[in-house]
Write an enzyme that holds these catalytic residues in place. Structure first.
Site, PDB file in Angstrom:
ATOM      1  CG  ASP A   1      57.069   8.117  40.643  1.00  0.00           C
ATOM      2  OD1 ASP A   1      57.180   9.306  40.283  1.00  0.00           O
ATOM      3  OD2 ASP A   1      57.966   7.259  40.513  1.00  0.00           O
TER       4      ASP A   1
ATOM      5  CG  ASP B   1      35.901  29.363  36.421  1.00  0.00           C
ATOM      6  OD1 ASP B   1      36.509  30.432  36.618  1.00  0.00           O
ATOM      7  OD2 ASP B   1      35.401  29.064  35.331  1.00  0.00           O
ATOM      8  CG  HIS B   2      41.147  32.019  39.018  1.00  0.00           C
ATOM      9  ND1 HIS B   2      41.399  31.475  37.797  1.00  0.00           N
ATOM     10  CD2 HIS B   2      41.570  33.298  38.951  1.00  0.00           C
ATOM     11  CE1 HIS B   2      41.963  32.386  37.021  1.00  0.00           C
ATOM     12  NE2 HIS B   2      42.069  33.512  37.697  1.00  0.00           N
TER      13      HIS B   2
ATOM     14  CE  LYS C   1      47.636  33.322  28.070  1.00  0.00           C
ATOM     15  NZ  LYS C   1      47.369  33.541  29.486  1.00  0.00           N
TER      16      LYS C   1
ATOM     17  CE  LYS D   1      39.798  36.915  38.404  1.00  0.00           C
ATOM     18  NZ  LYS D   1      41.124  37.404  38.741  1.00  0.00           N
TER      19      LYS D   1
ATOM     20  CE  LYS E   1      41.423  27.869  33.346  1.00  0.00           C
ATOM     21  NZ  LYS E   1      42.703  27.774  32.808  1.00  0.00           N
TER      22      LYS E   1
ATOM     23  CG  HIS F   1      38.289  31.983  33.546  1.00  0.00           C
ATOM     24  ND1 HIS F   1      38.170  31.109  34.597  1.00  0.00           N
ATOM     25  CD2 HIS F   1      39.614  32.045  33.269  1.00  0.00           C
ATOM     26  CE1 HIS F   1      39.383  30.674  34.939  1.00  0.00           C
ATOM     27  NE2 HIS F   1      40.268  31.223  34.139  1.00  0.00           N
TER      28      HIS F   1
ATOM     29  CG  ASP G   1      44.076  29.187  29.341  1.00  0.00           C
ATOM     30  OD1 ASP G   1      44.084  28.440  30.335  1.00  0.00           O
ATOM     31  OD2 ASP G   1      44.686  30.274  29.309  1.00  0.00           O
TER      32      ASP G   1
HETATM   33  C1  BG6 Z   1      43.977  31.207  33.989  1.00  0.00           C
HETATM   34  C2  BG6 Z   1      44.518  30.941  32.612  1.00  0.00           C
HETATM   35  O1  BG6 Z   1      42.849  30.434  34.233  1.00  0.00           O
HETATM   36  O2  BG6 Z   1      43.658  32.567  34.127  1.00  0.00           O
HETATM   37  C3  BG6 Z   1      45.700  31.831  32.316  1.00  0.00           C
HETATM   38  O3  BG6 Z   1      44.913  29.587  32.511  1.00  0.00           O
HETATM   39  C4  BG6 Z   1      45.388  33.274  32.597  1.00  0.00           C
HETATM   40  O4  BG6 Z   1      46.123  31.660  30.976  1.00  0.00           O
HETATM   41  C5  BG6 Z   1      44.770  33.426  33.986  1.00  0.00           C
HETATM   42  O5  BG6 Z   1      46.576  34.024  32.510  1.00  0.00           O
HETATM   43  C6  BG6 Z   1      44.325  34.842  34.238  1.00  0.00           C
HETATM   44  O6  BG6 Z   1      43.831  34.976  35.532  1.00  0.00           O
HETATM   45  P1  BG6 Z   1      43.613  36.400  36.171  1.00  0.00           P
HETATM   46  O7  BG6 Z   1      42.997  36.123  37.479  1.00  0.00           O
HETATM   47  O8  BG6 Z   1      44.965  37.046  36.238  1.00  0.00           O
HETATM   48  O9  BG6 Z   1      42.709  37.142  35.234  1.00  0.00           O
END
Ligand code: BG6
Length: 506
Positions: free
Chosen positions: A103, A197-198, A358, A202, A168, A260, A255
Site C-alpha cells: 500500500d 500534458d500529453h 465526448k 504531439k 493530470k 490541453h 478534463d
Molecule cells: C485525456 C483525457 O487527457 O485526453 C481524455 O483525459 C481524452 O478524456 C484524451 O479522451 C484524448 O487524448 P487524445 O490524445 O486521444 O486526443
C-alpha cells in the site's frame, strides 16, 4: 543564416538517447499505464533510445511476483505498442522488471522499494537515476511523495538524479492545484517535477511553434489587425468508456480545457521566445495565460452539454446518465465551450473560442485561425456570395497537417469566387511516422529536458481562468442534453451566433 547557435547548444537532429536510468511506476493496473506508459517504454527501447540497463519497477497493492508484472507489461505492449514486437528487445528490457507489492502507506514496502532500486543499480547499472511516475489519483500524491522522501528515495546521491512525473488532473480548482504543487515542492525541487500534458508531446502541437517562428509568412498577419477569431476544437466520438470513476464530477472543461486547450491557446497566442529552451518557452506561455480573461456574461459566452443516446460510428450508443457508474442525477458536463480574451496588444478584440466534447460527430482536434474579410472587394456582390473568411487550420489529429482556405475564381467566363483549400499533410511530406506523445515525453523526462512540461505557474493560471466558469455552471443545475453523434448542444451554436460567427464543422 540567422540561427543563433549559442541559444541552442545541443544539436537536436541527433538521436537523443537516455543515459543510465530506471523508472518506478505507481498505478501499474490503471488504463494510463497499460495503454500509454508501458507501450511507450517498449517502443523507446525498440527504437534504441533507452540505455541497455533500463529498469522498470512496478509498485501496487497486488500480490504479484516479478513475472506477473512482466506479463502485465507484455500484454500491454502486445496490445498497444506502435512498433513491432521483437523478442530480443523484449528479453533485454524485461530482465530489468521488478515488482514491489504494498500500500502507499506501507513503510515496509517502501523500504523494499529502496532496496530494489539499489539492487538494480548494482545489477544493471542504472547509475541510481530514477524517475517516479505517479499514474495514480492526485489524492495519493501526498502519501507517495512523503514516503519517497521518508525512505530516502527522493534525494539523489552525488551525480545522480531523482525526478517525479505527475499526470493530470493537477487539482480540480486553483486552491487544490496550489495544495498539490505545495506537496510536490516540499519534496522535489521544481526542476525535478515533470507535469505531463500529453498534448504538448504531439508532433503537430510542437509544429505550431515551428510554423510560427521558423517562417516569415505567418507572423506578420498573426494579430488582431488580420485575425478575426480563433477556434480551438478537441472533439471525440467516444463516450466515457470505463472511466466513470474519474470523469463524473470532473467533466469536459476540467478534463480537457484546463490543460490541453489552454496550452494550445498559449502556443498560438504567445510571443516569440528568446530561445527554444524550457525557461524561455514557459515565460511566454505564462504571459498569455496571465493576460487571458473571460468576457463578463458567462451565460452567453460559455456552453455546456451532456450526451444522450444516439449514434456513433454506425452503432446505437447510450446516454451519459445510462453509462456504468454514473449517477442518474449527475450534472457533469461532457461538452464544454468557453470564450477567452487575450488582453494584449496583439490579440485585443480577438476572441478565442475553445470547445471539447465526448460523443461528437467525429474525432478531431484542430486549431482554426479565422481571418477578417478583405477590407474591400472590387467585385459584384454575386461574385463573392460563396466566399467565406480566409482560414488557416492546424490539423492536430487524426489527419495531421495544415489547411489554408482562401477564395479562388471558379473557372468559366463569369467572375465567381469560391473557397478552396490548400493542404499540407504530414503523410505526404514525411516518411517518418510521428512518435506517440508519451514516447517523446517519457524520453524527455529521462533526459531531464523540460520544455514540453507545463510548470506550476501555468497550471495555476489555467485554473484561475476556468474557476469562474465552473462556479457559474455549478449554480445552473443540469447541462443541456445533446444527441450522441451530433456537434453538441444548441447553446454552443448560440454562443457563436451572438457574435455573428459559426463553429467550423471539421
Ligand atoms: C485525456 C483525457 O487527457 O485526453 C481524455 O483525459 C481524452 O478524456 C484524451 O479522451 C484524448 O487524448 P487524445 O490524445 O486521444 O486526443
Amino acid at each position: 543564416m540567422h540561427a543563433n547557435p549559442l541559444r541552442d547548444p545541443q544539436d537536436r537532429r541527433l538521436p537523443r538517447i537516455a543515459g543510465p536510468c530506471g523508472m518506478v511506476l505507481f498505478g501499474v493496473t490503471g488504463d494510463l499505464s497499460r495503454k500509454k506508459v508501458m507501450p511507450a517504454i517498449y517502443d523507446l527501447a525498440n527504437r534504441g533510445l533507452l540505455p541497455p540497463g533500463f529498469s522498470l519497477v512496478g509498485f501496487a497493492r497486488r500480490d504479484w511476483a516479478d513475472q506477473d508484472f512482466a506479463q502485465i507489461v507484455h500484454d500491454a505492449v502486445k496490445e498497444h505498442a506502435r512498433t513491432p514486437f521483437r523478442e530480443e528487445v523484449w528479453n533485454q528490457l524485461s530482465e530489468g522488471f521488478r515488482f514491489v507489492s504494498g500500500d502507499f502507506d506501507d513503510d515496509a514496502a517502501f523500504e523494499q522499494l529502496r532496496r530494489t532500486v539499489e539492487e538494480l543499480d548494482q545489477l544493471r547499472g542504472t547509475g541510481g537515476n530514477m524517475a517516479f511516475y505517479l499514474a495514480i489519483p492526485p489524492s495519493f500524491f501526498g502519501t507517495v511523495v512523503g514516503q519517497l522522501k521518508e525512505h530516502g528515495l527522493a534525494d539523489p546521491g552525488p551525480d545522480q538524479w531523482r525526478r517525479v512525473v505527475v499526470e493530470k488532473p493537477f487539482g480540480h480548482d486553483l486552491e487544490s492545484a496550489r495544495e498539490l504543487n505545495h506537496i510536490l515542492d516540499r519534496v522535489f525541487p521544481s526542476g525535478s517535477v515533470f507535469r505531463i500534458d500529453h498534448y504538448l508531446g504531439k508532433e503537430t502541437v510542437q509544429n505550431i511553434l515551428a510554423m510560427r517562428f521558423a517562417n516569415n509568412m505567418f507572423e506578420p498577419i498573426w494579430n488582431a489587425n488580420y485575425v478575426d477569431h480563433v477556434q480551438i476544437t478537441m472533439a471525440e466520438d467516444i463516450g466515457i468508456g470505463g472511466r466513470a470513476g474519474y470523469y463524473d464530477g470532473i467533466g469536459a472543461a476540467r478534463d480537457v480545457i484546463q490543460n490541453h486547450l489552454l496550452q494550445l491557446m498559449a502556443l498560438v497566442a504567445m510571443e516569440e521566445p528568446v530561445a527554444f529552451d524550457a525557461e524561455s518557452l514557459r515565460i511566454e506561455k505564462q504571459k498569455v495565460l496571465a493576460s487571458a480573461t473571460l468576457p463578463p456574461r458567462l451565460d452567453t459566452t460559455t456552453a455546456r452539454g451532456q450526451y444522450t443516446a444516439g449514434w456513433a460510428g454506425g452503432e446505437k450508443v447510450q446516454g451519459f446518465l445510462d453509462e456504468d457508474g454514473i449517477k442518474k442525477t449527475s450534472t457533469t458536463e461532457t461538452y464544454a465551450a468557453i470564450t477567452v480574451n487575450v488582453e494584449t496588444r496583439r490579440w485585443a478584440g480577438v476572441p478565442f473560442y475553445l470547445r471539447t466534447g465526448k460523443r461528437l460527430g467525429r474525432r478531431v482536434t484542430e486549431v482554426a485561425i479565422v481571418f477578417k474579410r478583405a477590407p474591400h472587394l472590387p467585385f459584384s456582390q454575386t461574385a463573392t456570395e460563396d466566399l467565406s473568411q480566409n482560414a488557416l487550420v492546424i490539423r492536430v489529429q487524426p489527419d495531421e497537417g495544415m489547411t489554408m482556405r482562401f477564395g479562388s475564381k471558379v473557372p468559366g467566363t463569369a467572375m465567381e469566387i469560391r473557397d478552396v483549400n490548400m493542404d499540407f499533410a504530414y503523410g505526404g511530406s514525411f516518411t517518418e511516422a510521428s512518435a506517440e506523445a508519451y514516447e517523446r515525453l517519457i524520453l524527455d523526462v529521462l533526459l531531464g529536458d523540460p520544455p514540453l512540461f507545463p510548470r506550476h505557474e501555468e497550471v495555476e493560471l489555467s485554473w484561475k481562468i476556468l474557476d469562474p466558469v465552473m462556479a457559474h455552471w455549478a449554480k445552473k443545475g443540469k447541462p443541456e442534453p445533446y444527441d450522441s453523434g451530433t456537434w453538441g448542444p444548441s447553446s454552443a451554436d448560440k454562443m457563436l451566433a451572438r457574435d455573428g460567427r459559426t463553429w467550423r464543422r471539421p
